[in-house]
Design a protein around this motif. Structure first.
Motif, short mmCIF file in Angstrom:
data_model
loop_
_atom_site.label_atom_id
_atom_site.label_comp_id
_atom_site.label_asym_id
_atom_site.label_seq_id
_atom_site.Cartn_x
_atom_site.Cartn_y
_atom_site.Cartn_z
N LYS A 158 0.84 -1.18 0.00
CA LYS A 158 0.00 0.00 0.00
C LYS A 158 0.88 1.24 0.00
O LYS A 158 1.90 1.30 0.70
N ASP A 221 3.11 -15.96 6.50
CA ASP A 221 2.69 -14.73 7.18
C ASP A 221 3.63 -13.61 6.77
O ASP A 221 4.86 -13.77 6.79
N ASN A 223 5.32 -10.20 7.57
CA ASN A 223 5.64 -9.47 8.79
C ASN A 223 5.99 -8.01 8.53
O ASN A 223 6.70 -7.39 9.31
N PHE A 224 5.50 -7.47 7.41
CA PHE A 224 5.76 -6.07 7.09
C PHE A 224 4.44 -5.33 6.97
O PHE A 224 3.50 -5.79 6.33
N GLU A 225 4.37 -4.17 7.58
CA GLU A 225 3.16 -3.37 7.54
C GLU A 225 2.86 -2.92 6.11
O GLU A 225 3.77 -2.55 5.36
N ASP A 226 1.58 -2.96 5.74
CA ASP A 226 1.08 -2.51 4.44
C ASP A 226 1.51 -3.40 3.27
O ASP A 226 1.33 -3.03 2.11
N GLU A 228 1.12 -7.27 1.52
CA GLU A 228 0.30 -8.48 1.57
C GLU A 228 0.40 -9.25 0.25
O GLU A 228 0.75 -8.69 -0.78
#
Length: 299
Positions: A158, A221, A223-226, A228
């Motif tokens: 994002k 999974d 493990n980093f923000e924003d 996916e």
């Protein structure tokens, strides 16, 4: 004398009543022929203490082996066939049967993992070939067309305030890190998505996401923000492909908008733009082929 013993047959009890093994001596040349190995290889195995003769004549240094030793050469060749180094073979030969079973089970798991990696590599090669053919051999270059596209797995991040002329090295670097963590690699296609509408200038385009494709099907999974793992949906897309030169992006984007309006096509209001480099030498000027595509809404 050893040379005299070479022609004599010996009887050795095998551990069972009435069951005997006939043992006799073989020269290094005879062992080479029977095992399909070279004399040089057998001498090397002797030097590294992997497979040694049963005796060496102290006068002429001739090597002599018992015929029962050929069994161990078969084991060595089998382990080498599994891809083991000679040092690993030496280590395996010291294992107990129980330890060997565990070791072979671990090797089997390693081969399964390598096999999966090769499958993914082949899929990447096939897709890269198709991408290059689709982009560079596009018959309708700079014309709007309809393409049927399968679902495509992507890693996306994002973004905010990423404009058309920005170079988002940080964002794509993070995507590359995520891909490596899940056992994949960057696809060399640089993608972005933004809202479909008329823009007064390309400078007004603001990307919602940046992305690239991934070939791995591993569940993981992030493990980093924003960041996916997502899917570009399958379906029919309006598409236009063009070389990135001066005003070609703006011209082709406007062609796409006009085509939609003229044909009253209902679409998902998201533009995906895909950039593929066509110059792979860093010392030369950057060159890109760009595809703009918009998903047609299913009726």
């Amino acid at each position: 004398m050893i040379k005299q013993r070479c022609s004599i047959l010996y009887l050795a009890h095998s551990g069972k009543r009435g069951d005997f093994l006939k043992i006799h001596y073989l020269t290094i040349g005879e062992v080479a022929k029977l095992s399909n190995l070279s004399i040089q290889t057998l001498r090397y195995y002797d030097r590294i203490d992997l497979f040694k003769p049963i005796e060496i004549d102290p006068i002429n240094q001739y090597r002599y082996y018992q015929n029962t030793q050929l069994y161990y050469l078969d084991i060595i060749k089998s382990l080498k066939y599994l891809g083991l180094s000679l040092e690993e073979v030496k280590s395996v030969l010291t294992l107990t049967p129980k330890e060997l079973v565990t070791y072979l089970a671990n090797q089997e798991e390693r081969i399964d993992q390598e096999f999966q990696r090769l499958i993914e590599t082949k899929e990447m090669l096939q897709r890269k070939k198709e991408q290059i053919q689709s982009f560079t051999l596009e018959s309708s270059m700079m014309d709007v067309c309809v393409k049927k596209i399968p679902a495509q797995k992507i890693v996306k991040i994002k973004t905010s305030n990423i404009r058309f002329n920005d170079i988002p090295n940080k964002e794509y670097g993070l995507i590359s890190k995520v891909l490596e963590d899940v056992g994949s690699v960057f696809d060399t296609l640089y993608g972005g998505s933004y809202a479909l509408k008329r823009y007064e200038s390309l400078d007004d385009i603001n990307y919602d996401y940046l992305f690239t494709h991934t070939v791995t099907d591993k569940e993981t999974d992030i493990n980093f923000e924003d960041v996916e793992i997502s899917i570009l949906p399958a379906g029919e897309y309006l598409s236009i492909t063009f070389p990135l030169q001066e005003d070609t992006y703006e011209v082709c984007y406007n062609k796409l908008i006009c085509y939609l309006e003229q044909h009253s096509i209902h679409v998902v209001p998201i533009v995906y733009d895909i950039w593929m480099p066509i110059n792979f030498t860093a010392s030369k000027e950057d060159e890109f082929i760009v595809e703009l595509k918009i998903q047609i809404q299913a009726t």
